[in-house]
Design an enzyme around this catalytic site. Structure first.
Site, PDB file in Angstrom:
ATOM      1  N   HIS A 114      40.186 -12.346  86.304  1.00 47.49           N
ATOM      2  CA  HIS A 114      41.350 -12.834  85.550  1.00 47.49           C
ATOM      3  C   HIS A 114      41.162 -12.729  84.045  1.00 47.49           C
ATOM      4  CE1 HIS A 114      39.354 -17.043  85.402  1.00 47.49           C
ATOM      5  NE2 HIS A 114      38.484 -16.178  85.871  1.00 47.49           N
ATOM      6  N   ARG A 115      39.949 -13.043  83.580  1.00 49.55           N
ATOM      7  CA  ARG A 115      39.762 -13.065  82.120  1.00 49.55           C
ATOM      8  C   ARG A 115      39.774 -11.671  81.510  1.00 49.55           C
ATOM      9  NH1 ARG A 115      39.822 -17.991  81.242  1.00 49.55           N
ATOM     10  NH2 ARG A 115      38.773 -19.453  82.607  1.00 49.55           N
TER      11      ARG A 115
ATOM     12  N   ASP B   7      33.147 -18.626  78.592  1.00 53.52           N
ATOM     13  CA  ASP B   7      34.362 -17.982  79.106  1.00 53.52           C
ATOM     14  C   ASP B   7      35.297 -17.554  77.977  1.00 53.52           C
ATOM     15  OD1 ASP B   7      33.368 -18.297  81.576  1.00 53.52           O
ATOM     16  OD2 ASP B   7      34.876 -19.723  82.291  1.00 53.52           O
TER      17      ASP B   7
ATOM     18  N   GLU C  94      32.691 -13.610  87.578  1.00 56.31           N
ATOM     19  CA  GLU C  94      33.561 -12.905  88.527  1.00 56.31           C
ATOM     20  C   GLU C  94      33.161 -11.434  88.670  1.00 56.31           C
ATOM     21  OE1 GLU C  94      34.334 -15.393  86.772  1.00 56.31           O
ATOM     22  OE2 GLU C  94      36.041 -16.511  87.585  1.00 56.31           O
TER      23      GLU C  94
ATOM     24  N   LYS D  61      43.875 -16.293  89.530  1.00 54.12           N
ATOM     25  CA  LYS D  61      42.719 -17.176  89.708  1.00 54.12           C
ATOM     26  C   LYS D  61      42.877 -18.446  88.883  1.00 54.12           C
ATOM     27  CE  LYS D  61      37.830 -16.579  90.447  1.00 54.12           C
ATOM     28  NZ  LYS D  61      37.087 -17.711  89.967  1.00 54.12           N
TER      29      LYS D  61
ATOM     30  N   ASN E  28      36.609 -16.455  95.598  1.00 59.21           N
ATOM     31  CA  ASN E  28      35.648 -16.130  94.542  1.00 59.21           C
ATOM     32  C   ASN E  28      35.532 -17.322  93.605  1.00 59.21           C
ATOM     33  OD1 ASN E  28      33.809 -14.680  93.080  1.00 59.21           O
ATOM     34  ND2 ASN E  28      35.294 -13.289  92.143  1.00 59.21           N
TER      35      ASN E  28
ATOM     36  N   ASP F  89      41.945 -20.423  92.841  1.00 58.56           N
ATOM     37  CA  ASP F  89      40.724 -21.218  92.965  1.00 58.56           C
ATOM     38  C   ASP F  89      40.996 -22.651  93.419  1.00 58.56           C
ATOM     39  OD1 ASP F  89      39.380 -18.978  92.237  1.00 58.56           O
ATOM     40  OD2 ASP F  89      38.278 -19.883  90.569  1.00 58.56           O
TER      41      ASP F  89
END
Ligand code: DC
Length: 674
Positions: free
Chosen positions: A405-406, A330, A358, A433, A94, A52
């Site tokens: 990613h998370r 998040d 995402e 990311k 993204n 990012d």
């Protein structure tokens, strides 16, 4: 970074040690944009280096901003609100933190711009921001679906007398984007009554802590925004974005959540042993730091200082909670995985924004948690998780990660399951990311619940073990042990120390071994400060290795070193005695053979391509002599382990052999086929 198709994380049990976290994504991308827009040069320390931020840096360069890197410092020459390139096509991957603020900044500065991203970016809403900007006179068109990127941005005819109205209930990034862009307009307005720029939020503002980060950073860049509640924000006419000179980026508080959870879950993380997180403390400006409170509610023991957090396991099992997570959208995903270790049903509420991130994170988390055996109820804006009732109810799952990613980072924590099942994370590189080395960091502070998996590839010289082993290791993301190179290094070091390779020198050679510093790094082999990669690969070095390898003292001296390669997430070891002596408990043992004729032909091609002249018959004679010596020696003679799978690769390509070995390995895993 693991760029394999999947990463199998063995069952984990303990955790202790220190992790240094990468910089915050939210802070990094805001700082980059502010540094580019402002007047003056900014030196940014500890900037996150991830997908990012790369996207943002690339966009800034394309717009004509000078970006230089010196070590871990990035220097940005501010444009003072004047773009050198007023016509550009920007690809923003993204990265919502790049798309939204850049769209706003470029729309008020004006030019001819096209902003696009990956397909998922084109499904993430931006309509509320466009609707706020158009009444100001901004020229923005949708190039695809109405309300979503890609966008075309033209030159505005700005008129700012009425308050700017923006919806705050879908993404707080729209307000952030306006707050960062509008000082560019405010600086041209005379500081007289009625000239201030006012933004009004329509509807309930979500994810407020992210707005606090924005306001905090704007203040660092010389613009203090007046706010009345969360409804009205005023940017004073005549204000100007000015570089603070130097700026340190805090570590990412959302990334910290995985290690906070880890400390709360792992058995070993108690008493004096725990997890220390370096780079962010409880006084962080990032809203996700409030994850600490939620983790404490579930039972984590958290202490903190100015730039660190210490985490230990407190209450166990964890306490199920019912929590409004709007303030930590998040990091709340991490709570969903902690819920797997709780004593009842956990409900995370007010998380509708998960659906436009995402991926649709509510759906993704529900699907993947269910694969592990949890019972999940999902609603439009909540998720409810009940863990598997007993250890046998857990399932070995292949976790799909949705390029999020998370999701990938969260589910690594499922490896602490009481059933001691491994967890497969598909497409592990998606962590790039925000945290490219996440799994490396995880493995550096965790210990496995059982022995780390090992695949052994043994066989005679020139059978292709090395290539097969290294390719298998690469495909699985495992470490590699080329044990032959250790014997080659031993022989080389002995010769360099003037020791003849005779049995009577065996004790002296073994003693010498204890003093050697051997490092394997990015395909190079180091002996002390010398790069010996090529020196140990000669035919002579191979012959010499075969002379020292029968000495019991030498073999013993190398055992511990070889065992030390067995590290998470797994190891592929090649040599002569990997399956028989060094790793007798290996999960898969392969004994590779190929006819002496084939091996001599392959070695011939290899040497000729290196410009070394030789003949096939002489090579074949050498190989046979070496085989005889390796097989007839009294210690660790070359032979197949009883439980090894025989693989004659005389007529197979490397790729075919690798596929065969990977299939054997798959057959031993508990993951059900899809
Ligand atoms: O695989 P290679 O050609 O690099 O091995 C060099 C020598 O070391 C070979 O003659 C056998 C010996 N060796 C051994 O005895 N045990 C091992 N595990 C690996 C190699």
């Amino acid at each position: 970074m693991f760029s394999t198709a999947f990463l199998d994380i063995p069952a984990l049990e303990g955790a202790s040690g220190t992790v240094v976290l990468p910089g915050s994504k939210s802070i990094s991308n805001r700082v980059l944009l502010l540094a580019a827009l402002c007047e003056g040069t900014t030196n940014i320390h500890d900037l996150l280096d991830s997908d990012d931020t790369q996207v943002m840096l690339e966009a800034l360069r394309t717009l004509g901003c000078a970006v230089t890197k010196e070590g871990s410092t990035v220097r940005i020459a501010g444009l003072g609100g004047v773009l050198p390139n007023r016509s550009a096509k920007l690809f923003l991957g993204n990265a919502g933190t790049a798309m939204r603020p850049l769209a706003a900044a470029l729309a008020v500065l004006g030019g001819d711009f096209e902003l696009s991203g990956v397909p998922r970016m084109h499904e993430r809403p931006i309509g509320d921001l466009v609707d706020a900007l158009r009444p100001l006179g901004c020229a923005i068109d949708y190039l695809g679906t109405e309300g979503f990127p890609p966008l075309r941005i033209g030159t505005p005819a700005l008129q700012l007398d009425a308050p700017i109205r923006v919806r705050g209930d879908v993404s707080s990034q729209f307000l952030t984007a306006l707050l960062m862009a509008l000082p560019l307009v405010a600086q041209h307005r005379a500081p007289t009554a009625g000239q201030d720029i006012v933004i009004e939020v329509v509807g309930e503002l979500i994810s407020r802590p992210y707005i606090e980060i924005t306001l905090n950073l704007l203040a660092r860049f010389g613009v203090s925004v007046q706010r009345e509640g969360w409804q009205r924000f005023t940017i004073a006419a005549g204000c100007q974005l000015r570089s603070p000179g130097t700026l340190h980026v805090e570590a990412d508080a959302s990334s910290a959540s995985y290690f906070i959870a880890l400390g709360a879950i792992a058995a070993g993380a108690s008493g004096r042993n725990g997890i220390r997180i370096q780079g962010v403390g409880a006084d962080s400006i990032q809203g996700d730091i409030r994850f600490i409170d939620a983790a404490r509610l579930m039972g984590a023991s958290v202490e903190s200082g100015p730039n660190w957090l210490d985490i230990r396991r407190g209450r166990w099992p964890l306490q199920a909670i019912d929590l409004d997570c709007n303030h930590i959208p998040d990091a709340a995903m991490t709570l969903a995985v902690m819920a797997l270790y709780a004593n009842g049903t956990t409900k995370l509420r007010n998380i509708a924004s998960w659906r436009v991130k995402e991926t649709d994170r509510i759906a993704a988390m529900a699907t993947e948690l269910r694969k592990l055996g949890a019972t999940v109820v999902e609603g439009a804006d909540f998720i409810e998780i009940t863990p598997p009732a007993k250890a046998p109810d857990w399932r070995a799952a292949r976790i799909h990660t949705y390029d999020d990613h998370r999701v990938a980072m969260c589910f690594s924590l499922a490896a602490f399951n009481p059933a001691r099942l491994p967890v497969r994370i598909e497409d592990p590189k998606c962590v790039g990311k925000t945290f490219p080395d996440y799994f490396e960091a995880l493995f550096s502070v965790t210990s496995p619940a059982a022995a780390v998996p090992v695949i052994c590839v043994d066989g005679p010289t020139a059978s292709g073990k090395g290539t097969l082993a290294s390719e298998t290791a690469r495909r699985l993301g495992y470490h590699l042990l080329d044990s032959g190179s250790l014997y080659r290094i031993t022989a080389l070091a002995a010769a360099r120390a003037g020791l003849a390779l005779d049995p009577e020198n065996a004790p002296a050679i073994a003693k010498l071994l204890a003093t050697l510093v051997i490092r394997f790094e990015a395909e190079r082999v180091w002996l002390g400060d010398a790069d010996v990669t090529d020196a140990i690969r000669t035919e002579e070095a191979g012959m010499n290795a075969s002379k020292v390898s029968p000495f019991p003292e030498v073999r013993n001296a190398l055992v511990q070193l070889q065992h030390s390669f067995r590290k998470l997430p797994g190891l592929v070891a090649d040599g002569r005695d990997m399956g028989t002596v060094i790793f007798p408990d290996a999960g898969l043992k392969v004994f590779l053979t190929a006819s002496a004729e084939k091996r001599a032909e392959r070695r011939y091609k290899q040497l000729i391509s290196k410009g070394i002249s030789t003949t096939i018959p002489s090579l074949r004679a050498d190989l046979e002599a070496r085989d005889a010596r390796d097989a007839s020696r009294s210690v660790a003679p070359l032979r197949s382990a009883e439980d090894a799978k025989l693989l004659d690769n005389s007529d197979l390509t490397i790729e075919e052999s690798v596929e065969l070995v990977l299939n054997w390995w798959q057959g031993k895993q508990p993951f059900k086929s899809v």
